[in-house]
Structure formats: C-alpha cells, structure tokens
Design a protein around this motif. Structure first.
Motif, short mmCIF file in Angstrom:
data_model
loop_
_atom_site.label_atom_id
_atom_site.label_comp_id
_atom_site.label_asym_id
_atom_site.label_seq_id
_atom_site.Cartn_x
_atom_site.Cartn_y
_atom_site.Cartn_z
N PRO A 47 0.72 -1.06 0.10
CA PRO A 47 0.06 -0.10 0.00
C PRO A 47 0.82 1.41 0.06
O PRO A 47 2.00 1.23 0.51
CB PRO A 47 -0.83 -0.04 1.39
CG PRO A 47 -0.61 -1.39 1.85
CD PRO A 47 0.65 -1.86 1.26
N SER A 48 0.48 2.26 -0.38
CA SER A 48 1.11 3.68 -0.57
C SER A 48 1.23 4.20 0.79
O SER A 48 0.50 3.65 1.76
CB SER A 48 0.27 4.68 -1.39
OG SER A 48 -0.94 4.95 -0.57
N GLU A 72 -5.58 0.88 -5.75
CA GLU A 72 -4.07 0.95 -6.06
C GLU A 72 -3.65 -0.17 -6.82
O GLU A 72 -2.98 -0.20 -7.70
CB GLU A 72 -3.45 1.17 -4.73
CG GLU A 72 -3.51 2.42 -4.21
CD GLU A 72 -2.58 2.75 -2.81
OE1 GLU A 72 -2.82 3.91 -2.44
OE2 GLU A 72 -1.69 1.86 -2.56
N LEU A 73 -3.86 -1.60 -6.29
CA LEU A 73 -3.54 -2.67 -6.91
C LEU A 73 -4.05 -2.73 -8.29
O LEU A 73 -3.44 -3.34 -9.31
CB LEU A 73 -4.02 -3.95 -6.19
CG LEU A 73 -3.51 -4.24 -4.73
CD1 LEU A 73 -4.02 -5.27 -3.94
CD2 LEU A 73 -1.78 -4.60 -4.97
N GLN A 74 -5.50 -2.27 -8.45
CA GLN A 74 -5.99 -2.73 -9.78
C GLN A 74 -5.21 -1.72 -11.16
O GLN A 74 -5.36 -2.12 -12.10
CB GLN A 74 -7.49 -2.12 -9.75
CG GLN A 74 -8.43 -2.93 -8.92
CD GLN A 74 -8.96 -4.30 -9.53
OE1 GLN A 74 -7.80 -5.15 -9.75
NE2 GLN A 74 -10.01 -4.35 -9.66
N GLY A 75 -4.90 -0.48 -10.27
CA GLY A 75 -4.32 0.36 -11.50
C GLY A 75 -2.58 0.18 -11.40
O GLY A 75 -1.86 1.03 -12.01
N SER A 76 -2.30 -0.73 -10.87
CA SER A 76 -0.54 -0.80 -10.71
C SER A 76 -0.24 -2.02 -11.86
O SER A 76 -0.59 -3.27 -11.67
CB SER A 76 -0.25 -1.29 -9.29
OG SER A 76 1.09 -1.76 -9.45
N GLU A 77 0.56 -1.72 -12.76
CA GLU A 77 1.22 -2.73 -13.62
C GLU A 77 2.15 -3.75 -13.07
O GLU A 77 2.34 -4.69 -13.33
CB GLU A 77 1.96 -1.96 -14.71
CG GLU A 77 1.25 -1.13 -15.57
CD GLU A 77 2.02 -0.53 -16.93
OE1 GLU A 77 3.16 -0.74 -17.20
OE2 GLU A 77 1.61 0.42 -17.05
N GLY A 78 2.68 -2.90 -11.90
CA GLY A 78 3.54 -3.98 -11.07
C GLY A 78 2.82 -5.19 -10.38
O GLY A 78 3.11 -6.10 -10.31
N ALA A 114 -6.46 -11.99 -1.01
CA ALA A 114 -7.84 -11.91 -1.62
C ALA A 114 -7.75 -11.27 -3.22
O ALA A 114 -8.40 -12.02 -3.99
CB ALA A 114 -8.76 -11.16 -1.02
N TRP A 115 -7.11 -10.09 -3.24
CA TRP A 115 -6.99 -9.63 -4.61
C TRP A 115 -6.25 -10.57 -5.60
O TRP A 115 -6.67 -10.80 -6.88
CB TRP A 115 -6.20 -8.28 -4.55
CG TRP A 115 -6.20 -7.60 -5.94
CD1 TRP A 115 -7.24 -6.93 -6.48
CD2 TRP A 115 -5.33 -7.55 -6.90
NE1 TRP A 115 -6.58 -6.49 -7.71
CE2 TRP A 115 -5.45 -6.98 -7.88
CE3 TRP A 115 -3.72 -8.24 -6.58
CZ2 TRP A 115 -4.58 -6.68 -8.88
CZ3 TRP A 115 -2.99 -8.08 -7.74
CH2 TRP A 115 -3.27 -7.26 -8.81
N LEU A 116 -5.02 -11.01 -5.23
CA LEU A 116 -4.38 -12.06 -5.98
C LEU A 116 -5.40 -13.21 -6.31
O LEU A 116 -5.41 -13.82 -7.80
CB LEU A 116 -3.21 -12.58 -5.32
CG LEU A 116 -1.98 -11.52 -4.99
CD1 LEU A 116 -0.99 -12.23 -4.28
CD2 LEU A 116 -1.29 -11.51 -6.66
N ARG A 117 -6.03 -13.71 -5.63
CA ARG A 117 -7.04 -14.96 -5.93
C ARG A 117 -7.84 -14.65 -7.00
O ARG A 117 -8.05 -15.33 -7.88
CB ARG A 117 -7.60 -15.61 -4.65
CG ARG A 117 -6.69 -16.14 -3.62
CD ARG A 117 -7.27 -16.65 -2.63
NE ARG A 117 -6.48 -17.22 -1.31
CZ ARG A 117 -6.12 -16.56 -0.31
NH1 ARG A 117 -6.89 -15.48 0.21
NH2 ARG A 117 -5.30 -17.24 0.46
N ARG A 118 -8.53 -13.49 -6.96
CA ARG A 118 -9.64 -12.90 -7.78
C ARG A 118 -8.81 -12.76 -9.11
O ARG A 118 -9.40 -13.05 -10.04
CB ARG A 118 -10.28 -11.61 -7.21
CG ARG A 118 -11.29 -12.21 -6.36
CD ARG A 118 -12.34 -10.78 -6.00
NE ARG A 118 -11.36 -9.44 -5.61
CZ ARG A 118 -10.86 -9.14 -4.77
NH1 ARG A 118 -11.17 -9.94 -3.45
NH2 ARG A 118 -10.33 -8.12 -4.57
#
Length: 123
Positions: A47-48, A72-78, A114-118
C-alpha cells in the motif's frame, strides 16, 4: 493448482510454504536478513505511504483502507505482473505471502491475498 497462503515473518518456515514472498514495504523489525528465508521481496505491491499512514493513525477504518488498497492494486502494472508471476509459481508450488503485522485479522496481506486470488482466477 496450489494455493496462496499467509504467514507472519516471525513464524517458522515449513516445507509446504513453496515460494516465500515478503510483502511488506519495510524490512520487519527484529529480523536479520540472513534469518528470514524468502525468495522474493515485493515492495512494489505494498500500500502507498498515504494509505498506510491514514490507517495506522486511525484516521481511516479498515474497510476504507481495503477499498483504497484494492484501487491501487487494480491500477498498478507492477501488481498485475506480480499476479502473473504468482500464477506461474502456483502451477508447481504454494505461494506464501510473508508479513509482519501483529493484527492478523485486518492487514494489507489479507487484502493482497484476496485480490491475487481474484486476479489469478481471471487471468
């Protein structure tokens, strides 16, 4: 396919951890680098500073932190690249996300997992 797991950095490693990835921006207090078995350190997907500061000062509830971090995760290429790498690893072994937070019910590693699983399911 294998699974994404969570473990505090202070817990002992186990053979079924698979790929061990530190997901904290800062190195954990009280842990020497030589004493933490890990395969990667994914600082770029944490997180930022702004979100972390608001949450840790109590100026933002966990629900707001979670929402902001997912944005933030959704908008991150990394983060997208990290999800793709996790998907590769999961073909052959588990991925264990390592974190230092004391609160095991409300922390960024839970949100990230949770985000990674989705994300991986959608790839």
């Amino acid at each position: 396919m294998h699974e994404i797991r969570l473990k505090r950095v202070y817990e002992s490693p186990s053979p079924d951890d698979g790929v061990r990835v530190l997901v904290d921006r800062l190195w954990p207090r009280g842990v020497r680098k030589a004493d933490l078995p890990h395969d990667a350190w994914a600082k770029e997907i944490t997180p930022s500073a702004e979100l972390r500061t608001l949450y840790h000062r109590g100026e933002m509830p966990f629900a707001g932190f979670r929402e902001g971090y997912v944005e933030e995760l959704q908008g991150s290429e990394g983060a997208a690249a990290f999800a793709a790498k996790c998907k590769e690893w999961l073909q052959t072994e588990n991925v264990t996300l390592l974190f230092a937070a004391k609160n095991q019910q409300e922390n960024h590693a839970l949100v990230l997992a949770a985000w990674l699983r989705r994300k991986i399911a959608a790839l």
